[in-house]
Scaffold this active site. Sequence first.
Site, PDB file in Angstrom:
ATOM      1  NE  ARG A  58     -16.731   5.221  -4.566  1.00  0.00           N
ATOM      2  CZ  ARG A  58     -17.091   6.346  -5.400  1.00  0.00           C
ATOM      3  NH1 ARG A  58     -18.138   7.161  -5.101  1.00  0.00           N
ATOM      4  NH2 ARG A  58     -16.378   6.279  -6.700  1.00  0.00           N
ATOM      5  CE1 TYR A  78      -4.396   5.620   6.311  1.00  0.00           C
ATOM      6  CE2 TYR A  78      -4.672   4.509   3.600  1.00  0.00           C
ATOM      7  CZ  TYR A  78      -5.380   5.012   5.436  1.00  0.00           C
ATOM      8  OH  TYR A  78      -6.530   5.057   5.472  1.00  0.00           O
ATOM      9  CG  HIS A 114      -2.060   1.205   1.164  1.00  0.00           C
ATOM     10  ND1 HIS A 114      -2.014   1.604   0.435  1.00  0.00           N
ATOM     11  CD2 HIS A 114      -3.279   0.818   2.165  1.00  0.00           C
ATOM     12  CE1 HIS A 114      -3.413   2.193   0.498  1.00  0.00           C
ATOM     13  NE2 HIS A 114      -4.064   1.723   1.506  1.00  0.00           N
ATOM     14  NE  ARG A 141      -5.494   0.670  -4.982  1.00  0.00           N
ATOM     15  CZ  ARG A 141      -6.893   1.573  -4.444  1.00  0.00           C
ATOM     16  NH1 ARG A 141      -6.895   1.177  -3.291  1.00  0.00           N
ATOM     17  NH2 ARG A 141      -7.981   0.914  -5.704  1.00  0.00           N
ATOM     18  CB  ALA A 191      -2.413   4.419  -2.783  1.00  0.00           C
TER      19      ALA A 191
END
Length: 370
Positions: free
Chosen positions: A328, A190, A185, A237, A187
């Site tokens: 979503r 973070y 991660h 990502r 992206a």
Amino acid sequence: MTDLAALFEPVTLGALELPNRVIMAPLTRARATEGNVPTAMMGEYYAQRADCGLIVSEATAVDPLGMGWYRVPGIWTDEMVDAWRAVTSAVHARGGRMVLQLWHMGRLVLPDYIGGEQPIGPSAIAGEGETFAPRPHGDDSLFLPMKRYVVPRPMEQADIDRVIAAFGKGARNAAAAGFDGVEVHGANGYIIDQFLQSKTNQRSDAYGGPVENRVRLLREVLGAVSAEMEPGRIGLRISPTSERKGMGDSDPGALARAVGAVAREFGLAYIHLIEPIASGFMEKPERPVLDDLRAAFGGKVIQNGSFDAATAAQFITQGKADAISFGRPYIANPDLVTRFRSGAPIALANFDYAYVGEETGYTDYPVHVS
Ligand SMILES: Cc1cc2nc3c(=O)[nH]c(=O)nc-3n(C[C@H](O)[C@H](O)[C@H](O)COP(=O)(O)O)c2cc1C
């Protein structure tokens, strides 16, 4: 009518053979235990969605000091590994593939989650806005209290070494838990993104300043992760144009090229780029960096952000992306691939249950019956 056939063609991402190009984007749903151990309902939820090309798990903490969200899962103990193994078994039994998203929140961890300690970050700059605090003892309301982000403690070399080691151990544990791979991660503001972007990284040492230095933590994390797992099973990502939570970069295009070059060095399976084609959950960038990234990386790209079946198929057909991930839409449509194939309506999610609750608004969304 738009031709959607491209969505249902197989694609190979490194060592991962996907039967279609519809990817389930990582979605934090906070259904683990208060001790950050995955639960049986998580296995059921992911298994319901196993016919997509690839499931990217919700963000999963690699270190207790990088965990700052009520009831998210972790991957740092044997108990967590065993519980995740039940999840991957359920997905594999339904013919699916799943990678674990390895996560450290850095400056976005509230002290409430780490015994009142100050969180760590590249520089002493707080995230913008507020986030979910732990549920007070005895509170059984649906909504969680919110608190503002705090100023982090600038990381010393020992802190950096600990983060790198935690990502490596996370990858080792992910393999032990039966995942098909991992997604680092980098992206959404973070810890890796905090080092990548110039606004949050004001360091004057070898990890800050020019973009070649700001990618150093990413390179060292990928080094630790690829020592545990073949690069063909590692994805990354990124969201270099996102300004949420106080992020920002002076030259996102240059950053995308630098990150792409690092990913090329390692021969990663894919890069998962968040770059919305319409504003909604995240802003559509004024100047997209997809072309910069593709030129520098040369490997497979999963693109994400506000896609539907038609725009996804267009992007793939035009050669802009190799696969598209959906966030979503996966909340309320466990059978999203089947709905795309048949043209069935896409159900809308109840966002009250997006980040809190139990089975309601999680495993109880039905498949479409025609
Ligand atoms: C409820 C929710 C949880 C999310 N959790 C994560 C996460 O754990 N890791 C991550 O990288 N992105 C996370 N995201 C971002 C999504 O992966 C995705 O980038 C975003 O929803 C935009 O894609 P979409 O337009 O298809 O929804 C989350 C989004 C939502 C709505």
